[in-house]
Structure formats: C-alpha cells, structure tokens
Write a protein that holds these residues in place. Structure first.
Motif, PDB file in Angstrom:
ATOM      1  N   THR A   1      12.463  -1.522  -8.145  1.00 57.51           N
ATOM      2  CA  THR A   1      13.408  -2.470  -7.549  1.00 57.51           C
ATOM      3  C   THR A   1      12.681  -3.627  -6.883  1.00 57.51           C
ATOM      4  O   THR A   1      13.213  -4.734  -6.783  1.00 57.51           O
ATOM      5  CB  THR A   1      14.295  -1.764  -6.511  1.00 57.51           C
ATOM      6  N   VAL A   2      11.463  -3.389  -6.422  1.00 54.47           N
ATOM      7  CA  VAL A   2      10.648  -4.432  -5.787  1.00 54.47           C
ATOM      8  C   VAL A   2       9.469  -4.821  -6.677  1.00 54.47           C
ATOM      9  O   VAL A   2       9.093  -5.991  -6.750  1.00 54.47           O
ATOM     10  CB  VAL A   2      10.130  -3.957  -4.412  1.00 54.47           C
ATOM     11  N   PHE A   3       8.899  -3.852  -7.371  1.00 52.23           N
ATOM     12  CA  PHE A   3       7.756  -4.087  -8.250  1.00 52.23           C
ATOM     13  C   PHE A   3       8.166  -3.718  -9.677  1.00 52.23           C
ATOM     14  O   PHE A   3       7.935  -2.590 -10.125  1.00 52.23           O
ATOM     15  CB  PHE A   3       6.550  -3.248  -7.818  1.00 52.23           C
ATOM     16  N   PRO A   4       8.811  -4.641 -10.400  1.00 53.05           N
ATOM     17  CA  PRO A   4       9.349  -4.323 -11.734  1.00 53.05           C
ATOM     18  C   PRO A   4       8.303  -3.916 -12.750  1.00 53.05           C
ATOM     19  O   PRO A   4       8.620  -3.290 -13.752  1.00 53.05           O
ATOM     20  CB  PRO A   4      10.057  -5.622 -12.150  1.00 53.05           C
ATOM     21  N   ASP A   5       7.040  -4.243 -12.507  1.00 53.61           N
ATOM     22  CA  ASP A   5       5.983  -3.911 -13.461  1.00 53.61           C
ATOM     23  C   ASP A   5       5.211  -2.663 -13.058  1.00 53.61           C
ATOM     24  O   ASP A   5       4.147  -2.376 -13.601  1.00 53.61           O
ATOM     25  CB  ASP A   5       5.020  -5.097 -13.600  1.00 53.61           C
ATOM     26  N   ALA A   6       5.740  -1.881 -12.120  1.00 56.38           N
ATOM     27  CA  ALA A   6       5.074  -0.657 -11.674  1.00 56.38           C
ATOM     28  C   ALA A   6       5.006   0.353 -12.816  1.00 56.38           C
ATOM     29  O   ALA A   6       5.875   0.385 -13.681  1.00 56.38           O
ATOM     30  CB  ALA A   6       5.818  -0.059 -10.478  1.00 56.38           C
ATOM     31  N   TYR A   7       3.962   1.170 -12.803  1.00 56.52           N
ATOM     32  CA  TYR A   7       3.830   2.194 -13.842  1.00 56.52           C
ATOM     33  C   TYR A   7       3.108   3.410 -13.277  1.00 56.52           C
ATOM     34  O   TYR A   7       2.428   3.351 -12.253  1.00 56.52           O
ATOM     35  CB  TYR A   7       3.081   1.645 -15.060  1.00 56.52           C
ATOM     36  N   VAL A   8       3.258   4.540 -13.977  1.00 53.03           N
ATOM     37  CA  VAL A   8       2.631   5.791 -13.557  1.00 53.03           C
ATOM     38  C   VAL A   8       1.199   5.824 -14.054  1.00 53.03           C
ATOM     39  O   VAL A   8       0.934   5.574 -15.234  1.00 53.03           O
ATOM     40  CB  VAL A   8       3.406   6.999 -14.098  1.00 53.03           C
ATOM     41  N   SER A   9       0.282   6.121 -13.158  1.00 52.97           N
ATOM     42  CA  SER A   9      -1.134   6.220 -13.508  1.00 52.97           C
ATOM     43  C   SER A   9      -1.525   7.692 -13.570  1.00 52.97           C
ATOM     44  O   SER A   9      -1.033   8.509 -12.802  1.00 52.97           O
ATOM     45  CB  SER A   9      -1.992   5.486 -12.481  1.00 52.97           C
ATOM     46  N   SER A  10      -2.419   8.017 -14.491  1.00 51.53           N
ATOM     47  CA  SER A  10      -2.801   9.415 -14.703  1.00 51.53           C
ATOM     48  C   SER A  10      -3.830   9.922 -13.702  1.00 51.53           C
ATOM     49  O   SER A  10      -4.223  11.073 -13.742  1.00 51.53           O
ATOM     50  CB  SER A  10      -3.342   9.593 -16.117  1.00 51.53           C
ATOM     51  N   THR A  11      -4.289   9.052 -12.816  1.00 48.68           N
ATOM     52  CA  THR A  11      -5.211   9.487 -11.762  1.00 48.68           C
ATOM     53  C   THR A  11      -4.629   9.121 -10.412  1.00 48.68           C
ATOM     54  O   THR A  11      -3.824   8.211 -10.283  1.00 48.68           O
ATOM     55  CB  THR A  11      -6.588   8.817 -11.900  1.00 48.68           C
ATOM     56  N   SER A  12      -5.049   9.846  -9.407  1.00 50.95           N
ATOM     57  CA  SER A  12      -4.517   9.628  -8.069  1.00 50.95           C
ATOM     58  C   SER A  12      -5.648   9.434  -7.074  1.00 50.95           C
ATOM     59  O   SER A  12      -6.674  10.106  -7.145  1.00 50.95           O
ATOM     60  CB  SER A  12      -3.665  10.821  -7.635  1.00 50.95           C
ATOM     61  N   ILE A  13      -5.451   8.526  -6.158  1.00 51.36           N
ATOM     62  CA  ILE A  13      -6.465   8.274  -5.137  1.00 51.36           C
ATOM     63  C   ILE A  13      -6.530   9.448  -4.183  1.00 51.36           C
ATOM     64  O   ILE A  13      -5.522   9.931  -3.699  1.00 51.36           O
ATOM     65  CB  ILE A  13      -6.145   6.987  -4.379  1.00 51.36           C
ATOM     66  N   ASP A  14      -7.716   9.921  -3.945  1.00 57.27           N
ATOM     67  CA  ASP A  14      -7.909  11.103  -3.109  1.00 57.27           C
ATOM     68  C   ASP A  14      -7.958  10.670  -1.654  1.00 57.27           C
ATOM     69  O   ASP A  14      -8.970  10.185  -1.158  1.00 57.27           O
ATOM     70  CB  ASP A  14      -9.215  11.790  -3.513  1.00 57.27           C
ATOM     71  N   LEU A  15      -6.850  10.844  -0.952  1.00 57.09           N
ATOM     72  CA  LEU A  15      -6.755  10.398   0.435  1.00 57.09           C
ATOM     73  C   LEU A  15      -7.083  11.538   1.385  1.00 57.09           C
ATOM     74  O   LEU A  15      -6.211  12.165   1.969  1.00 57.09           O
ATOM     75  CB  LEU A  15      -5.347   9.858   0.699  1.00 57.09           C
ATOM     76  N   ILE A  16      -8.356  11.854   1.500  1.00 61.33           N
ATOM     77  CA  ILE A  16      -8.805  12.935   2.368  1.00 61.33           C
ATOM     78  C   ILE A  16      -9.053  12.391   3.774  1.00 61.33           C
ATOM     79  O   ILE A  16      -9.793  11.439   3.952  1.00 61.33           O
ATOM     80  CB  ILE A  16     -10.102  13.566   1.819  1.00 61.33           C
ATOM     81  N   LYS A  17      -8.413  13.004   4.762  1.00 57.76           N
ATOM     82  CA  LYS A  17      -8.473  12.468   6.128  1.00 57.76           C
ATOM     83  C   LYS A  17      -9.888  12.416   6.673  1.00 57.76           C
ATOM     84  O   LYS A  17     -10.230  11.548   7.465  1.00 57.76           O
ATOM     85  CB  LYS A  17      -7.595  13.314   7.049  1.00 57.76           C
ATOM     86  N   ASP A  18     -10.732  13.366   6.277  1.00 57.94           N
ATOM     87  CA  ASP A  18     -12.073  13.421   6.846  1.00 57.94           C
ATOM     88  C   ASP A  18     -13.093  12.583   6.069  1.00 57.94           C
ATOM     89  O   ASP A  18     -14.263  12.591   6.381  1.00 57.94           O
ATOM     90  CB  ASP A  18     -12.557  14.880   6.881  1.00 57.94           C
ATOM     91  N   GLU A  19     -12.636  11.892   5.046  1.00 61.00           N
ATOM     92  CA  GLU A  19     -13.545  11.056   4.259  1.00 61.00           C
ATOM     93  C   GLU A  19     -14.118   9.943   5.149  1.00 61.00           C
ATOM     94  O   GLU A  19     -13.377   9.141   5.715  1.00 61.00           O
ATOM     95  CB  GLU A  19     -12.796  10.448   3.070  1.00 61.00           C
ATOM     96  N   PRO A  20     -15.450   9.865   5.326  1.00 61.21           N
ATOM     97  CA  PRO A  20     -16.037   8.873   6.243  1.00 61.21           C
ATOM     98  C   PRO A  20     -15.833   7.431   5.820  1.00 61.21           C
ATOM     99  O   PRO A  20     -15.898   6.528   6.644  1.00 61.21           O
ATOM    100  CB  PRO A  20     -17.522   9.246   6.234  1.00 61.21           C
ATOM    101  N   ASN A  21     -15.590   7.183   4.526  1.00 59.30           N
ATOM    102  CA  ASN A  21     -15.446   5.809   4.064  1.00 59.30           C
ATOM    103  C   ASN A  21     -14.017   5.299   4.139  1.00 59.30           C
ATOM    104  O   ASN A  21     -13.738   4.172   3.731  1.00 59.30           O
ATOM    105  CB  ASN A  21     -15.939   5.692   2.621  1.00 59.30           C
ATOM    106  N   LEU A  22     -13.100   6.118   4.653  1.00 65.80           N
ATOM    107  CA  LEU A  22     -11.717   5.683   4.792  1.00 65.80           C
ATOM    108  C   LEU A  22     -11.506   5.100   6.173  1.00 65.80           C
ATOM    109  O   LEU A  22     -11.908   5.675   7.180  1.00 65.80           O
ATOM    110  CB  LEU A  22     -10.750   6.853   4.589  1.00 65.80           C
ATOM    111  N   VAL A  23     -10.878   3.946   6.228  1.00 61.76           N
ATOM    112  CA  VAL A  23     -10.622   3.283   7.500  1.00 61.76           C
ATOM    113  C   VAL A  23      -9.136   3.024   7.628  1.00 61.76           C
ATOM    114  O   VAL A  23      -8.528   2.387   6.766  1.00 61.76           O
ATOM    115  CB  VAL A  23     -11.394   1.947   7.607  1.00 61.76           C
ATOM    116  N   ARG A  24      -8.506   3.511   8.704  1.00 66.82           N
ATOM    117  CA  ARG A  24      -7.097   3.252   8.953  1.00 66.82           C
ATOM    118  C   ARG A  24      -6.988   2.087   9.925  1.00 66.82           C
ATOM    119  O   ARG A  24      -7.648   2.074  10.952  1.00 66.82           O
ATOM    120  CB  ARG A  24      -6.406   4.489   9.543  1.00 66.82           C
TER     121      ARG A  24
END
Length: 251
Positions: free
Chosen positions: A80-103
């Motif tokens: 409805t907002v992103f008409p060109d959205a599509y399903v990707s076969s991989t997923s980003i691994d959002l691990i809370k303890d990952e040191p390279n992730l910055v919130r």
C-alpha cells in the motif's frame, strides 16, 4: 499531541544473514526520505521495519518471517505504501548482542487527531528511484550482465527470467533461465539513449530499446517498433533480486 520515535537499526560494517524470509521495501539514497515513507505504514508495521545502511544506500526491510508463505500473507500490507515490495529469500539477522549493530532514534513523528505529520526535509526523491547518473548508456551496459523479466506479469505462465550479457565487441547473449524462449546471440549498437539490435549485421532504425525508468536494483527498458511500444522489461543487476521479485508474484 503524542510523539513516538521510529527506531531503526543500521549495520555499519558486516551484514549477516539467516535462513528465513523478509520483505524488501525500497532503497533510498536519503535516509530521512525513506523514514518518512516508512512512517506512512500502519504503526504496527512501521515499528518493526528495519533500515540497513549498505555503502551509500539505505534499504528498508520488514521483520523476519519463518516461512515464505507467512511473508506473502503480509506482502500486500506493505505494498500500500511500497508498491514494488517483494519477498526476499534471506533475512537480516537482527541479534541484539551483535557488536556491529547500533540502535539510534532517527526521526520524530508527531501524531495528532489520527493524522501523521512528517517533518520536512530539504531533499526530495521519488520512492525507490536512484538519482540521475552522469554515466553514458554505453558505460552502464557494455560489459555488464543483467537478469531480465517482464515488467508486468499477470499469471504464472508469463513468468520469464533471462540472463543478458552485453559483451565487448557489440555482442549480446540471451540465456533463458526460466521460460521457453530459446537462448540467442545477436549484435547490438548503443547510440545516444537507444539500444539497437542486429542480426547478420543489419540494423532496423525503427526498432530499438530505451531506458524508461532507473531504480537502484533495476532498469525498466521498453522495446519500440515503428513508433509503437511493444513491451517493457525489468533489467535487474543481480539474479537474486529478479528471482525474489518473481517468487513474490502469487496468482
């Protein structure tokens, strides 16, 4: 008046992937514009949307889904907002303890009388489209390989995927990966903003292809004959992007 923050996750260096599915929403060159677009989603969706920084692009993804079917069930909500959205076969691994992730809080959105007001930015860009490139058409295509499929597909029978390689010395090869069209090889000439194709060294000046739209992941290229548009194709820069688009189409 209530205020809430859109929290995004930016991966600064390494991006790791898990065996799951996600919905790719869009790629923007400007972070604030992408956030503003994400804010137009339903609140439950926008709060679980992640923005990943990769090189100079900001890419928006949905939350992860355990199966492709679960992701497809939610796809229309994002379209409805992103008409060109599509399903990707991989997923980003959002691990809370990952040191390279910055919130970090990226932007404040004010909500009043059920109306979302987005803070204005000084830069505007059409959703998912890349900024104009100064590269010539010949430089964009010569020596590059694309994965092409129809721009509009209405049934499973219309699904088609072809590997197209624009080689040096004006030779282009078409290798069919999905579909019944035979693989072929022919000549090509790029002149100004048009691509002319030839067989046996003969070029018909009334038949050509041209770039209609430019996106970060693909070009929309139309084919013309005697002043009439025949069809348009998506020229994806990576096979995975083309396959994800095709796999998202359910009829």
């Amino acid at each position: 008046m209530k205020k809430y923050y859109i929290i995004t996750i930016i991966i600064l260096f390494n991006i790791s992937f898990a065996s799951a599915y996600t919905i790719k929403l869009a790629s923007y060159g400007n972070k604030e514009n992408l956030i503003a677009q994400v804010s137009k989603l339903d609140k439950a969706l926008s709060q679980t949307t992640h923005i990943i920084k990769e090189n100079n692009l900001y890419k928006a993804f949905s939350k992860s889904f355990p199966t492709r079917e679960r992701a497809i069930e939610q796809l229309n909500l994002y379209k409805t907002v992103f008409p060109d959205a599509y399903v990707s076969s991989t997923s980003i691994d959002l691990i809370k303890d990952e040191p390279n992730l910055v919130r970090e809080p990226i932007s404040t959105v004010e909500e009043q009388n059920d109306t979302v007001v987005i803070e204005k930015t000084n830069e505007l860009m059409i959703p998912t489209k890349s900024l104009a490139s100064k590269e010539s058409l010949a430089h964009k295509f010569t020596g590059h390989t694309f994965y092409i499929c129809p721009n509009r597909i209405k049934s499973d029978k219309e699904k088609l995927l072809i590997e197209v390689s624009f080689k040096e010395h004006n030779v282009v090869t078409y290798k069919t990966l999905l579909g019944k069209i035979p693989s072929i090889e022919m000549g090509y000439i790029i002149q100004n903003s048009r691509i002319y194709f030839s067989r046996n060294g003969i070029v018909n000046p009334s038949q050509f292809s041209q770039v209609d739209e430019t996106f970060f992941e693909y070009y929309i290229i139309s084919k013309w004959s005697r002043g009439r548009k025949i069809h348009s194709m998506r020229f994806y820069k990576k096979r995975a992007y083309a396959e994800s688009y095709l796999n998202s189409l359910i009829f």
